[in-house]
Design a protein around this motif. Sequence first.
Motif, PDB file in Angstrom:
ATOM      1  N   ARG A 266      48.775  23.929  47.784  1.00  0.00           N
ATOM      2  CA  ARG A 266      49.198  25.221  48.338  1.00  0.00           C
ATOM      3  C   ARG A 266      47.993  26.133  48.559  1.00  0.00           C
ATOM      4  N   VAL A 267      47.053  26.123  47.634  1.00  0.00           N
ATOM      5  CA  VAL A 267      45.849  26.947  47.801  1.00  0.00           C
ATOM      6  C   VAL A 267      45.090  26.538  49.063  1.00  0.00           C
ATOM      7  N   LEU A 268      44.904  25.236  49.259  1.00  0.00           N
ATOM      8  CA  LEU A 268      44.163  24.760  50.426  1.00  0.00           C
ATOM      9  C   LEU A 268      44.919  25.046  51.721  1.00  0.00           C
ATOM     10  N   LYS A 269      46.227  24.868  51.698  1.00  0.00           N
ATOM     11  CA  LYS A 269      47.028  25.119  52.892  1.00  0.00           C
ATOM     12  C   LYS A 269      46.980  26.589  53.296  1.00  0.00           C
ATOM     13  N   ALA A 282      38.529  31.108  37.526  1.00  0.00           N
ATOM     14  CA  ALA A 282      38.377  29.813  38.179  1.00  0.00           C
ATOM     15  C   ALA A 282      38.406  28.616  37.239  1.00  0.00           C
ATOM     16  N   GLY A 283      38.307  28.844  35.925  1.00  0.00           N
ATOM     17  CA  GLY A 283      38.308  27.723  35.000  1.00  0.00           C
ATOM     18  C   GLY A 283      37.142  26.788  35.256  1.00  0.00           C
ATOM     19  N   ILE A 284      37.407  25.483  35.257  1.00  0.00           N
ATOM     20  CA  ILE A 284      36.355  24.499  35.505  1.00  0.00           C
ATOM     21  C   ILE A 284      36.255  24.140  36.984  1.00  0.00           C
ATOM     22  N   GLY A 285      36.972  24.885  37.835  1.00  0.00           N
ATOM     23  CA  GLY A 285      36.864  24.669  39.279  1.00  0.00           C
ATOM     24  C   GLY A 285      38.030  23.944  39.904  1.00  0.00           C
ATOM     25  N   THR A 286      39.200  24.063  39.302  1.00  0.00           N
ATOM     26  CA  THR A 286      40.397  23.373  39.811  1.00  0.00           C
ATOM     27  C   THR A 286      40.595  23.608  41.303  1.00  0.00           C
ATOM     28  N   PHE A 287      40.443  24.848  41.741  1.00  0.00           N
ATOM     29  CA  PHE A 287      40.585  25.176  43.155  1.00  0.00           C
ATOM     30  C   PHE A 287      39.235  25.313  43.849  1.00  0.00           C
ATOM     31  N   ALA A 288      38.269  25.916  43.164  1.00  0.00           N
ATOM     32  CA  ALA A 288      36.965  26.198  43.784  1.00  0.00           C
ATOM     33  C   ALA A 288      36.288  24.933  44.286  1.00  0.00           C
ATOM     34  N   LEU A 289      36.335  23.863  43.499  1.00  0.00           N
ATOM     35  CA  LEU A 289      35.653  22.637  43.898  1.00  0.00           C
ATOM     36  C   LEU A 289      36.337  21.963  45.084  1.00  0.00           C
ATOM     37  N   VAL A 371      46.014  34.574  47.490  1.00  0.00           N
ATOM     38  CA  VAL A 371      46.844  33.495  46.948  1.00  0.00           C
ATOM     39  C   VAL A 371      46.876  33.663  45.435  1.00  0.00           C
ATOM     40  N   ALA A 372      48.073  33.829  44.890  1.00  0.00           N
ATOM     41  CA  ALA A 372      48.243  34.049  43.455  1.00  0.00           C
ATOM     42  C   ALA A 372      48.912  32.836  42.821  1.00  0.00           C
ATOM     43  N   ILE A 373      48.302  32.333  41.763  1.00  0.00           N
ATOM     44  CA  ILE A 373      48.873  31.257  40.958  1.00  0.00           C
ATOM     45  C   ILE A 373      49.180  31.839  39.582  1.00  0.00           C
ATOM     46  N   SER A 374      50.347  31.519  39.049  1.00  0.00           N
ATOM     47  CA  SER A 374      50.747  32.120  37.777  1.00  0.00           C
ATOM     48  C   SER A 374      51.614  31.161  36.976  1.00  0.00           C
ATOM     49  N   CYS A 375      51.564  31.322  35.645  1.00  0.00           N
ATOM     50  CA  CYS A 375      52.431  30.538  34.757  1.00  0.00           C
ATOM     51  C   CYS A 375      53.409  31.436  34.015  1.00  0.00           C
ATOM     52  N   ASP A 376      53.508  32.712  34.417  1.00  0.00           N
ATOM     53  CA  ASP A 376      54.388  33.640  33.717  1.00  0.00           C
ATOM     54  C   ASP A 376      55.117  34.534  34.719  1.00  0.00           C
ATOM     55  N   PRO A 377      56.449  34.422  34.828  1.00  0.00           N
ATOM     56  CA  PRO A 377      57.180  35.223  35.808  1.00  0.00           C
ATOM     57  C   PRO A 377      57.003  36.722  35.639  1.00  0.00           C
ATOM     58  N   ALA A 378      56.973  37.215  34.402  1.00  0.00           N
ATOM     59  CA  ALA A 378      56.891  38.664  34.177  1.00  0.00           C
ATOM     60  C   ALA A 378      55.554  39.234  34.619  1.00  0.00           C
ATOM     61  N   SER A 379      54.450  38.622  34.208  1.00  0.00           N
ATOM     62  CA  SER A 379      53.148  39.152  34.613  1.00  0.00           C
ATOM     63  C   SER A 379      52.912  38.934  36.102  1.00  0.00           C
ATOM     64  N   PHE A 380      53.436  37.830  36.650  1.00  0.00           N
ATOM     65  CA  PHE A 380      53.330  37.633  38.099  1.00  0.00           C
ATOM     66  C   PHE A 380      54.060  38.737  38.852  1.00  0.00           C
ATOM     67  N   ALA A 381      55.279  39.071  38.407  1.00  0.00           N
ATOM     68  CA  ALA A 381      56.062  40.112  39.076  1.00  0.00           C
ATOM     69  C   ALA A 381      55.337  41.451  39.036  1.00  0.00           C
ATOM     70  N   ARG A 382      54.764  41.784  37.902  1.00  0.00           N
ATOM     71  CA  ARG A 382      53.997  43.029  37.782  1.00  0.00           C
ATOM     72  C   ARG A 382      52.833  43.046  38.769  1.00  0.00           C
ATOM     73  N   GLU A 410      55.670  27.300  36.886  1.00  0.00           N
ATOM     74  CA  GLU A 410      54.440  27.653  37.605  1.00  0.00           C
ATOM     75  C   GLU A 410      54.807  28.261  38.954  1.00  0.00           C
ATOM     76  N   ILE A 411      54.005  29.226  39.381  1.00  0.00           N
ATOM     77  CA  ILE A 411      54.285  29.967  40.615  1.00  0.00           C
ATOM     78  C   ILE A 411      53.065  29.932  41.525  1.00  0.00           C
ATOM     79  N   ALA A 412      53.292  29.684  42.800  1.00  0.00           N
ATOM     80  CA  ALA A 412      52.246  29.807  43.816  1.00  0.00           C
ATOM     81  C   ALA A 412      52.773  30.745  44.897  1.00  0.00           C
ATOM     82  N   ALA A 413      51.977  31.760  45.246  1.00  0.00           N
ATOM     83  CA  ALA A 413      52.451  32.762  46.205  1.00  0.00           C
ATOM     84  C   ALA A 413      51.334  33.174  47.149  1.00  0.00           C
ATOM     85  N   LYS A 414      51.725  33.473  48.370  1.00  0.00           N
ATOM     86  CA  LYS A 414      50.797  33.919  49.408  1.00  0.00           C
ATOM     87  C   LYS A 414      51.139  35.349  49.802  1.00  0.00           C
ATOM     88  N   PHE A 415      50.155  36.237  49.703  1.00  0.00           N
ATOM     89  CA  PHE A 415      50.311  37.639  50.087  1.00  0.00           C
ATOM     90  C   PHE A 415      49.411  37.929  51.287  1.00  0.00           C
TER      91      PHE A 415
END
Length: 417
Positions: A266-269, A282-289, A371-382, A410-415
């Motif tokens: 989803r991030v690449l698309k 970015a962590g260890i580069g899951t998306f960046a790499l 592009v927002a990736i989240s594992c928590d509905p409440a903090s994502f909504a905020r 898990e949530i993936a969203a495009k703004f």
Amino acid sequence: MNKSIQETLTLNIEHIGARGDGVSRDQDRAVHVPFTLPGEQVEANQRGDRATLVKVLQPSDERVEPVCGHFSICGGCSLQHWAEGPYLVWKAGLVERALQRVGIEVALPPTQPAWGQGRRRATFHGKHAGPRFLFGFTQAKTHQIEPISACPVLTPGLNAAIPRLAILAEALAPKQETIDLLVTETPVGLDVDVRNAGRIDKFERKGLERLAALAEAAAIGRLTLHGQTALTRVTPRVKMGQAIVELPAGAFLQATRAGEEALAARVLKWTEGRKHVADLFAGIGTFALRLKDKALVRAIESDVQAVAAMKKASDGLAGGKTLIAEARDLFRAPLAPLEMKGLDAIVFDPPRAGAEAQSVQIARSKIDLVVAISCDPASFARDARILIDGGYRLAEIETFDQFRFTSHVEIAAKFVR
């Protein structure tokens, strides 16, 4: 109702709550009953707003046989008794309702399974109990250990390793305390960090030789004690797109390989065609790499070891664009609008607490794609509310299930704007 008094009652279950418990109403008060389903009538022992299921009097048509004999005792799964279809609809509903609470209306399709071969990460616990050594997971809402020999939500590799991990844990466990093994499966072997076994410098030569033998028997690539390397037979490595990343001890990975691939897709698309992208948290580069194949990437992560691993993996890639990785605490020092000059997209994937401070800064910027990736509905909504109030529109959103039989999503969203 007096919370100290227990009553045996007949309850009608109305819906499943945010943590996976069935919810009934007793005198206009919500009562949570684990392991029940909507539409069921049950007998339960109630104390305050919690109840323990005694028996199901009228079962739901959606009730199915749990896939594990430890279900309802082990604290890992809460929803094995629910049919897959309504369970996945409910997971999407968790996100819908979180967004509704902040005034964002959205209708989501059922959550998409991202179970793959199972979870590649797990935390096991072990403890001496008289003549026995207990090894497994903690029981629901207690610190008691439920011994296991297999788990249906783990990868085949992790399941095969459980007996040998138990032997390692027993050899290292203090007599009166619990030992924890944080285990990650990688293509080259297990990465195991042991907690509460003492420091590595307490082991003499014979102890280290025994550790080495146990690690080899359990196919452990690297063994660390509280992050201190005890031995490395082979450095744990994982593939991120075309990059090979050497994992720092205790590094974060998405729970399943399938989940990582789904979120990365989803991030690449959604960033297709963008030339200069920031990957925040970015962590260890899951998306960046992966983004580096087609875009200049600025990757920011607070963990210094993760940043070093990402840089090394990036340097090992032939071709692609430039990746600039830096260590920075985005909670304390979020990227400011002036620092976003030249960017044409931002990706962020924060911890469960979300990215409130960073979202405020993004909302003040001129970036037109987030592009927002989240594992928590409440903090994502905020965070979504902050972005929308700053002029963004929620253009696309999808949900994924890596943690089968649980309330995690898990949530993936495009703004865009």
